[in-house]
Design a protein around this motif. Structure first.
Motif, short mmCIF file in Angstrom:
data_model
loop_
_atom_site.label_atom_id
_atom_site.label_comp_id
_atom_site.label_asym_id
_atom_site.label_seq_id
_atom_site.Cartn_x
_atom_site.Cartn_y
_atom_site.Cartn_z
N GLY A 154 39.66 36.63 40.38
CA GLY A 154 40.28 35.32 40.49
C GLY A 154 39.23 34.23 40.60
O GLY A 154 38.02 34.49 40.50
N GLU A 155 39.68 33.01 40.80
CA GLU A 155 38.79 31.87 40.99
C GLU A 155 39.07 31.23 42.34
O GLU A 155 40.22 31.21 42.80
N ASP A 156 38.02 30.71 42.98
CA ASP A 156 38.17 29.84 44.13
C ASP A 156 37.22 28.66 43.95
O ASP A 156 36.67 28.47 42.85
N VAL A 181 32.13 40.40 44.71
CA VAL A 181 30.97 39.68 44.19
C VAL A 181 31.43 38.47 43.39
O VAL A 181 32.60 38.37 43.00
N TYR A 182 30.49 37.56 43.14
CA TYR A 182 30.73 36.38 42.30
C TYR A 182 29.82 36.48 41.07
O TYR A 182 28.65 36.11 41.14
N PRO A 183 30.33 36.96 39.93
CA PRO A 183 29.50 37.00 38.72
C PRO A 183 29.15 35.61 38.18
O PRO A 183 28.19 35.47 37.42
N SER A 184 29.94 34.58 38.52
CA SER A 184 29.66 33.23 38.05
C SER A 184 30.11 32.23 39.11
O SER A 184 31.12 32.45 39.79
N ARG A 211 35.79 34.19 27.35
CA ARG A 211 36.36 35.54 27.18
C ARG A 211 35.32 36.52 27.70
O ARG A 211 34.22 36.62 27.15
N VAL A 212 35.65 37.24 28.76
CA VAL A 212 34.70 38.14 29.42
C VAL A 212 34.95 39.58 28.96
O VAL A 212 36.10 40.02 28.86
N TYR A 213 33.85 40.32 28.72
CA TYR A 213 33.95 41.70 28.27
C TYR A 213 33.54 42.70 29.34
O TYR A 213 34.05 43.83 29.36
N GLU A 214 32.64 42.33 30.21
CA GLU A 214 32.20 43.21 31.28
C GLU A 214 31.33 42.43 32.25
O GLU A 214 30.85 41.35 31.92
N GLY A 218 38.28 26.84 36.28
CA GLY A 218 39.37 27.18 35.36
C GLY A 218 38.92 27.90 34.11
O GLY A 218 39.75 28.36 33.32
N ALA A 219 37.60 28.04 33.92
CA ALA A 219 37.09 28.65 32.69
C ALA A 219 37.51 30.10 32.54
O ALA A 219 37.59 30.62 31.42
N PHE A 220 37.81 30.79 33.66
CA PHE A 220 38.12 32.22 33.61
C PHE A 220 39.62 32.51 33.74
O PHE A 220 40.03 33.66 33.58
N LEU A 221 40.42 31.50 34.05
CA LEU A 221 41.81 31.75 34.41
C LEU A 221 42.62 32.40 33.28
O LEU A 221 43.37 33.36 33.50
N ASP A 222 42.48 31.90 32.07
CA ASP A 222 43.23 32.48 30.95
C ASP A 222 42.78 33.91 30.68
O ASP A 222 43.61 34.78 30.36
N ASP A 223 41.49 34.16 30.83
CA ASP A 223 40.99 35.51 30.58
C ASP A 223 41.46 36.48 31.66
O ASP A 223 41.80 37.63 31.35
N ILE A 224 41.47 36.03 32.91
CA ILE A 224 41.97 36.88 34.00
C ILE A 224 43.43 37.27 33.72
O ILE A 224 43.81 38.43 33.87
#
Length: 251
Positions: free
Chosen positions: A83-85, A26-29, A144-147, A45-51
């Motif tokens: 991941g991101e695409d 799925v794609y949450p964002s 920063r993602v929590y769930e 790139g907003a999620f890369l550090d958190d991943i």
């Protein structure tokens, strides 16, 4: 802590999509440059550090139903990979088929009876940019993602209120047993009470407007406040974080 909803879109789930039973992608964002109702866009790139942080921690990003952090039965899935695409932030996950609610939510997702994804996050970096139409928008650059959660349409405020209510009841039980609550816990409960009060006042105000006009808002007609340029207010989302903090402190 904030939450955002996105349509599920085309869900890949189970053997018919080349996955194992119980698995999904799925794609949450997404990285669309069309601002959402809050005037936000999410940057690539907003999620890369958190991943990377999740991978290095050895912990697993949980998948919930309806942001129900207060009940382990609602921890229905988890992320195997993320991941991101070019399209957005993707999650390959798996439902807990031995949990009380995991198989049911899995069937709802495969049957297209759950319509949205949502995720809870904090903003670590953001900035103002100009949209394609020249209007200023807020760009979320590091999160920063929590769930992530599977949610029905419009479930945000309801599930937040339920979470606050459940945790408040737990705190009350602790208090009755003689445990003294710290000042910050009391402040969290007061903030939650105020937020729920605002939701009730807003709902009552809308009902009063409908009665005064003599015309209820139909399913195919948006209320005036939804047509305004101001983003919708979700006072309960903030207090979901405070309630979660209280839950951890009382654990």
């Amino acid at each position: 802590m904030h939450v955002k909803n996105v349509p599920l879109g085309r869900v890949k789930a189970g053997p018919l999509d080349g996955l194992e039973e119980g698995q999904f992608i799925v794609y949450p964002s997404t990285f669309t440059r069309e601002p959402d109702a809050y005037g936000d866009v999410v940057a690539k790139g907003a999620f890369l550090d958190d991943i990377k942080a999740w991978e290095e921690s050895g912990n697993v990003l949980p998948g919930l139903f309806g942001h129900r952090m207060d009940d382990p039965d609602f921890y229905v899935a988890w992320a195997i990979e993320q991941g991101e695409d070019e399209h957005g932030w993707w999650v390959k996950g798996e439902f807990d088929m031995e949990s009380p609610k995991g198989p049911h939510v899995y069937r709802l997702v495969k049957g297209r009876r759950l319509n949205q994804l949502s995720f809870a996050f904090d903003v670590l970096e953001e900035g103002r940019v100009e949209a394609e139409d020249g209007e200023p928008v807020n760009e979320l650059r590091k999160l920063r993602v929590y769930e992530f959660s599977f949610v029905p349409i419009g479930a945000n405020q309801d599930t937040s209120v339920l979470a606050v209510k459940a945790l408040a009841e737990a705190a009350a039980a602790e208090f009755k047993e003689g445990r003294v609550l710290a000042a910050k816990h009391i402040n969290s409960l007061r903030s939650a009470q105020e937020a729920i009060g605002k939701v009730i006042v807003a709902a009552e105000g809308e009902q009063d407007q409908e009665k005064a006009s003599g015309k209820p808002v139909g399913n195919d007609e948006e209320p005036d406040r939804a047509k305004s340029e101001d983003p919708p207010v979700n006072p309960s989302a903030k207090n979901l974080a405070e309630a979660f903090e209280l839950e951890l402190a009382l654990a």
